[in-house]
Structures are given as C-alpha cells and as structure tokens.
Motif scaffolding. Structure first.
Motif, PDB file in Angstrom:
ATOM      1  N   LEU A  97     -11.309   0.133   1.798  1.00 42.23           N
ATOM      2  CA  LEU A  97      -9.976  -0.223   1.309  1.00 42.23           C
ATOM      3  C   LEU A  97      -8.865  -0.041   2.339  1.00 42.23           C
ATOM      4  CD1 LEU A  97     -10.161   1.740  -2.066  1.00 42.23           C
ATOM      5  CD2 LEU A  97     -10.552  -0.700  -1.727  1.00 42.23           C
ATOM      6  N   VAL A  98      -9.138   0.693   3.397  1.00 48.97           N
ATOM      7  CA  VAL A  98      -8.071   1.131   4.308  1.00 48.97           C
ATOM      8  C   VAL A  98      -7.231  -0.020   4.855  1.00 48.97           C
ATOM      9  CG1 VAL A  98      -7.561   2.370   6.452  1.00 48.97           C
ATOM     10  CG2 VAL A  98      -9.246   3.293   4.840  1.00 48.97           C
ATOM     11  N   PRO A  99      -7.793  -1.053   5.497  1.00 46.40           N
ATOM     12  CA  PRO A  99      -6.928  -2.113   6.041  1.00 46.40           C
ATOM     13  C   PRO A  99      -6.063  -2.796   4.972  1.00 46.40           C
ATOM     14  CG  PRO A  99      -9.118  -2.268   6.994  1.00 46.40           C
ATOM     15  CD  PRO A  99      -9.205  -1.262   5.873  1.00 46.40           C
ATOM     16  N   PHE A 100      -6.627  -3.034   3.791  1.00 47.50           N
ATOM     17  CA  PHE A 100      -5.882  -3.690   2.715  1.00 47.50           C
ATOM     18  C   PHE A 100      -4.720  -2.814   2.249  1.00 47.50           C
ATOM     19  CE2 PHE A 100      -5.875  -4.826  -2.008  1.00 47.50           C
ATOM     20  CZ  PHE A 100      -5.060  -5.932  -1.843  1.00 47.50           C
ATOM     21  N   ILE A 101      -4.974  -1.536   2.039  1.00 50.47           N
ATOM     22  CA  ILE A 101      -3.917  -0.628   1.569  1.00 50.47           C
ATOM     23  C   ILE A 101      -2.817  -0.479   2.615  1.00 50.47           C
ATOM     24  CG2 ILE A 101      -3.403   1.775   0.965  1.00 50.47           C
ATOM     25  CD1 ILE A 101      -6.110   1.797  -0.491  1.00 50.47           C
ATOM     26  N   VAL A 102      -3.187  -0.341   3.854  1.00 46.92           N
ATOM     27  CA  VAL A 102      -2.185  -0.220   4.922  1.00 46.92           C
ATOM     28  C   VAL A 102      -1.280  -1.446   4.923  1.00 46.92           C
ATOM     29  CG1 VAL A 102      -1.868  -0.200   7.437  1.00 46.92           C
ATOM     30  CG2 VAL A 102      -3.501   1.375   6.365  1.00 46.92           C
ATOM     31  N   ASP A 103      -1.863  -2.646   4.803  1.00 49.32           N
ATOM     32  CA  ASP A 103      -1.050  -3.867   4.782  1.00 49.32           C
ATOM     33  C   ASP A 103      -0.207  -3.976   3.513  1.00 49.32           C
ATOM     34  OD1 ASP A 103      -2.035  -4.487   7.257  1.00 49.32           O
ATOM     35  OD2 ASP A 103      -3.093  -6.309   6.643  1.00 49.32           O
ATOM     36  N   LEU A 104      -0.745  -3.565   2.369  1.00 53.61           N
ATOM     37  CA  LEU A 104       0.048  -3.577   1.132  1.00 53.61           C
ATOM     38  C   LEU A 104       1.286  -2.696   1.269  1.00 53.61           C
ATOM     39  CD1 LEU A 104      -2.674  -3.314  -1.669  1.00 53.61           C
ATOM     40  CD2 LEU A 104      -1.106  -5.236  -1.324  1.00 53.61           C
ATOM     41  N   VAL A 105       1.090  -1.482   1.740  1.00 55.41           N
ATOM     42  CA  VAL A 105       2.211  -0.548   1.891  1.00 55.41           C
ATOM     43  C   VAL A 105       3.207  -1.077   2.917  1.00 55.41           C
ATOM     44  CG1 VAL A 105       2.832   1.792   2.619  1.00 55.41           C
ATOM     45  CG2 VAL A 105       0.894   1.445   1.078  1.00 55.41           C
ATOM     46  N   HIS A 106       2.716  -1.657   3.988  1.00 55.89           N
ATOM     47  CA  HIS A 106       3.599  -2.255   4.995  1.00 55.89           C
ATOM     48  C   HIS A 106       4.458  -3.362   4.389  1.00 55.89           C
ATOM     49  CE1 HIS A 106       4.613  -4.967   8.393  1.00 55.89           C
ATOM     50  NE2 HIS A 106       4.866  -3.809   8.988  1.00 55.89           N
ATOM     51  N   ASP A 107       3.903  -4.084   3.409  1.00 51.58           N
ATOM     52  CA  ASP A 107       4.637  -5.159   2.726  1.00 51.58           C
ATOM     53  C   ASP A 107       5.537  -4.646   1.597  1.00 51.58           C
ATOM     54  OD1 ASP A 107       3.516  -7.065   4.355  1.00 51.58           O
ATOM     55  OD2 ASP A 107       2.479  -8.149   2.759  1.00 51.58           O
ATOM     56  N   GLY A 108       5.591  -3.320   1.378  1.00 54.82           N
ATOM     57  CA  GLY A 108       6.483  -2.758   0.371  1.00 54.82           C
ATOM     58  C   GLY A 108       5.865  -2.520  -0.993  1.00 54.82           C
ATOM     59  N   TYR A 109       4.561  -2.637  -1.111  1.00 48.45           N
ATOM     60  CA  TYR A 109       3.897  -2.384  -2.386  1.00 48.45           C
ATOM     61  C   TYR A 109       3.581  -0.901  -2.545  1.00 48.45           C
ATOM     62  CZ  TYR A 109       3.022  -7.405  -2.822  1.00 48.45           C
ATOM     63  OH  TYR A 109       3.167  -8.762  -2.936  1.00 48.45           O
ATOM     64  N   LYS A 110       3.536  -0.441  -3.799  1.00 49.15           N
ATOM     65  CA  LYS A 110       2.953   0.863  -4.090  1.00 49.15           C
ATOM     66  C   LYS A 110       1.571   0.585  -4.670  1.00 49.15           C
ATOM     67  CE  LYS A 110       5.328   1.454  -8.527  1.00 49.15           C
ATOM     68  NZ  LYS A 110       6.297   2.241  -9.280  1.00 49.15           N
ATOM     69  N   VAL A 111       0.631   1.497  -4.377  1.00 44.76           N
ATOM     70  CA  VAL A 111      -0.774   1.247  -4.677  1.00 44.76           C
ATOM     71  C   VAL A 111      -1.325   2.343  -5.569  1.00 44.76           C
ATOM     72  CG1 VAL A 111      -3.078   0.971  -3.665  1.00 44.76           C
ATOM     73  CG2 VAL A 111      -1.065   0.082  -2.451  1.00 44.76           C
ATOM     74  N   GLN A 112      -2.028   1.934  -6.614  1.00 43.90           N
ATOM     75  CA  GLN A 112      -2.779   2.860  -7.451  1.00 43.90           C
ATOM     76  C   GLN A 112      -4.244   2.468  -7.348  1.00 43.90           C
ATOM     77  OE1 GLN A 112      -1.825   3.049 -11.687  1.00 43.90           O
ATOM     78  NE2 GLN A 112      -3.901   3.725 -12.109  1.00 43.90           N
ATOM     79  N   ILE A 113      -5.110   3.463  -7.195  1.00 42.51           N
ATOM     80  CA  ILE A 113      -6.551   3.227  -7.181  1.00 42.51           C
ATOM     81  C   ILE A 113      -7.146   3.929  -8.383  1.00 42.51           C
ATOM     82  CG2 ILE A 113      -8.721   3.558  -5.934  1.00 42.51           C
ATOM     83  CD1 ILE A 113      -7.015   3.631  -3.356  1.00 42.51           C
ATOM     84  N   GLU A 114      -7.935   3.196  -9.163  1.00 43.48           N
ATOM     85  CA  GLU A 114      -8.650   3.768 -10.299  1.00 43.48           C
ATOM     86  C   GLU A 114     -10.101   3.941  -9.877  1.00 43.48           C
ATOM     87  OE1 GLU A 114      -7.962   1.347 -13.755  1.00 43.48           O
ATOM     88  OE2 GLU A 114      -5.839   1.871 -13.799  1.00 43.48           O
ATOM     89  N   THR A 115     -10.586   5.186  -9.844  1.00 41.65           N
ATOM     90  CA  THR A 115     -11.908   5.500  -9.318  1.00 41.65           C
ATOM     91  C   THR A 115     -12.698   6.389 -10.269  1.00 41.65           C
ATOM     92  OG1 THR A 115     -13.078   6.573  -7.476  1.00 41.65           O
ATOM     93  CG2 THR A 115     -10.895   7.436  -8.003  1.00 41.65           C
ATOM     94  N   ASN A 116     -14.032   6.305 -10.172  1.00 45.20           N
ATOM     95  CA  ASN A 116     -14.862   7.229 -10.938  1.00 45.20           C
ATOM     96  C   ASN A 116     -14.984   8.575 -10.223  1.00 45.20           C
ATOM     97  OD1 ASN A 116     -17.082   7.040  -9.057  1.00 45.20           O
ATOM     98  ND2 ASN A 116     -17.884   5.277 -10.144  1.00 45.20           N
TER      99      ASN A 116
END
Length: 194
Positions: A97-116
C-alpha cells in the motif's frame, strides 16, 4: 447463511505498488471513526482468511492497477468536498500500500485502512493513515496493535463474553484479539452481524 467459498490468498507485495483492485466507489462511511463522512472506498482483492460468514466479494472482477491508474479512479469517483479514502478488502495489508498511500496524502487525502490485523508491511508509513483493526483471529500483529487508532468488532447476538467482547466473529468460534488497554487511546466500535 451463505458460506464464504473465496480462496485464502497469501501476502503479495509488488515493488512498484501496483494493487489488485476489485472496486472503487463513492459512499458514506458507515462505521468507525469517520462514520457519516462522504468517502471514496477502494476494495482490494484477496484475503489471508476465509471467514465463514464474510459478506464481501473480494475476489471477483479484480484488476491489477498501477498507482497512477488507481489515483485516477479515486479522483473520478470522489464525492464532492470529500477527501477521505477508505482502503478495505479482503485484507489490505496483503498488498504493498505504501506508494498509493504516499501519493494519496500528497494529493491532500486522508486515509483510513480497515484491516483484520494479522499482517504488516515492512517500513509502512503508519503516520499517514488511520488504522482500524477488526480482528478475526486470537492475535493481532504487534505493528498493528501499536499503531491502531480504533478497534471494530462484528458482534453476533448471544455471542458476547462477560467483558463485552464477542466470543466469535463471522462464524469463527474463538475469542478474537482484544486491545490490552483501550481507554483513552483506542476507540472501540461494534457492528451487529447482519
């Protein structure tokens, strides 16, 4: 009750961050710390468990998308005035997930991950995401336990222990992992088994 016949899949970390995706859609987050907020959901393919009563299709209609393709899909499906992206599955930590999350945050998004809570990713950027663990086994990985913001439990009628936690989850007959201490650090959410 429908039995979950989807296959168990091992962790598969693609170096360039390409992700195996089932769907991307706009909705209102219905659970956890961002309940009620408009969000873009990203459902990743595959899970390392096979919960008997899982109601999620996380294996069909999957596509391997580059980070740029997935960012484009998020931008196209983003609800107006929303900057929340919820990454779910299956099990999101099965993939890199790292590259996707880094780019999301760079674009101004906040990210939630739902995990087991059973898997982790080496050198994960914990500070960039809100981690909500919904345990499906007796143990949660130490990294997830340390960095979880909230815990979410699916509760079945008649299957609750004296401490208020479920005695089984999604048809799995075992006491699932619990936070050692949860006030005030962790918020606890419950979701009725539907």
């Amino acid at each position: 009750m429908k039995y979950n016949s989807q296959s168990i899949e091992k962790q598969h970390l693609i170096e360039d961050g390409s992700l195996d995706v089932v769907s991307v859609w706009p909705t209102i987050q219905g659970e956890g710390p961002f309940a009620g907020e408009p969000a873009t959901f990203v459902r990743l393919a595959g899970c390392n468990f096979q919960c008997v009563m899982c109601d999620t299709d996380y294996t069909k209609h999957r596509n391997l998308l580059s980070v740029e393709q997935l960012l484009h899909a998020v931008r196209m499906r983003k609800p107006p005035s929303s900057n929340l992206v919820v990454i779910t599955g299956g099990e999101p930590f099965r993939q890199n997930l790292v590259p996707f999350i880094v780019d999301l945050v760079h674009d101004g998004y906040k990210v939630q991950i739902e995990t087991n809570g059973s898997l982790t990713i080496p050198a994960f950027c914990w500070s960039l995401a809100t981690i909500v663990v919904s345990p499906k086994s007796a143990k949660v990985h130490d990294d997830i336990r340390e960095h979880a913001t909230a815990w979410k439990f699916v509760v079945e009628s008649g299957c609750v222990d004296d401490d208020g936690f479920p005695t089984r989850v999604l048809g799995i007959g075992m006491k699932v992992a619990r936070p050692e201490s949860y006030f005030p650090r962790h918020k606890i959410y419950i979701q009725p088994l539907d």
